[in-house]
Design a protein around this motif. Sequence first.
Motif: not given
Lengths: 229, 317
Positions: B73-74, B70, B48-50, B102
Amino acid sequence: MKGILAIFRREMKSYFVSPIAYIVIGFFLVISGYFFANILSILIERSFMAQMQAQRMGGPADMDVPGLVIRNFIGLVATLLLFLVPMMTMGVYSEERKRGTMEMLMTSPLTELQIVIGKYLASLALFLLMLVPTLFYHLMVSLYSDPAMPWRIVGSGYLGIVLLGAVLIALGSFISSLTESQIVAGVVTFVIFCCSGFSTSGCAVHRRLPERFSSTSQSCSIMIHSRRG
Amino acid sequence: MIEVDHLTKSYGIARAVNDISFTVRKGEILGFLGPNGAGKTTTMRILTGYLPATSGTARIAGFDVFEQSMEVRRRIGYLPETPPLYPEMSIEDYLGFVARIKGVEPGNVAKRVEEAMKMTNLADRRSELIKRLSRGYKQRVGIAQAIVHNPDVVILDEPTVGLDPNQIKDVRNLIKGLAGEHTIILSTHILPEVEMTCDRVVIINKGKIAAIDTPGNLTAQVSKGERVIVTVRGGDDETATKLSESLGSVEGINNLELQPNAEKGQLTANIETSHGLDLRGQIASRLVSGGLELLELRSVTLSLEDIFMQLTTQEAA
């Protein structure tokens, strides 16, 4: 921009759904209103005395009443901010972390900057909402003031207090981002404000500090800077 | 849709995720199975890029999760272990907020919120405050939050944890309904869940992939043989020797495990046999002719649970 707006709106909503906004604003208005009236009546009394003295001794009464009112009032507001800003900012990030919503914000297509700006603007807006009704005090005074109210002095005083509030909110938000606990954030913020706020040259702590440290901590003192103006 | 390539995540010297690779096809439900602390959540957080990975790459819909965060995440919806809820908001407000951050177009927000509420059966409680909802409803709001922007990939971290059996069934059906249109990764440590919902399973243990296949194949692959369980009367040593003796000459028995139960006066034997052999008849006649009183005889196929145990304990041994 849309992202910032979404964050801003949610923050504002949550301020006004919880009692925080009402407590902070209510408390602020009651105390500041009471002391404004006090400051005013004391100064009126004093200027009256000064006038009488001047008449007896000859020469003009030399007293800057509007300047004194503003200076005292701004000092009072600054002191109140030391208590109220921690209450406003303590939950800004710590609550998000505790609820796990930070993970959602960080995995949404928003940049950190957008989140921070949205939240900062919301705290700042709450602060302005709190401050704006106090302009009414000055408006009332100006109705009865003779000579006319010098709005420039009031304006510069308010500019100072807005900037002071902006600094404190930024600092408080930062501290809130370091912990998961609102209470810890609030207390640490308050302590740091007090250290930076009351460490004027006359303060007991300063007199005990060696010269080198005392000058450093004095230049960190937000309040000194805000009083010099 | 999702390609994970030699992904490693270290915390200090501890490796939470150690060189894992797998791919997920579009529309598939991938189950992420492993004991607590196996690295499921860490892997999901990287996707998720966290969290950034220490080494290796992960791509979602062709975008690198770190370099093109980005874009990724979209395209993902994510339900962390604890649903990320604002208790003071109503369901509808909350979903609207999530849709906006979002990146749903303002004109579409209401429509998307409506759809997400319909899919998760929340529409009739839309104006209720989240803090007044039961756990099951909160979980549903969490799922609604993950799908409100109609993402290509939905990542669910333990979506059924803490729910009652009825709610679990609801959530599973909901997840199944999402498949096809969405690609789903879900993590769990509950085995039946994987068997019921997932197209493929990744079994992960101590940060490494222990197995990856369909639930059916895994069962076939790992169970090298059948298993027969017999119970005879008599919990003493004599019975045990008798039993071993009478079964000793049967061909095809790979392993014999005895569990005497002195209290009940019974002896249970766990017999593993070679694959494809049905020795039940032979075992029964040997036992009876050996003078033992046969109380029970049944064959079991290895469940995913056994496979899981085997895979995760082998690793430790």
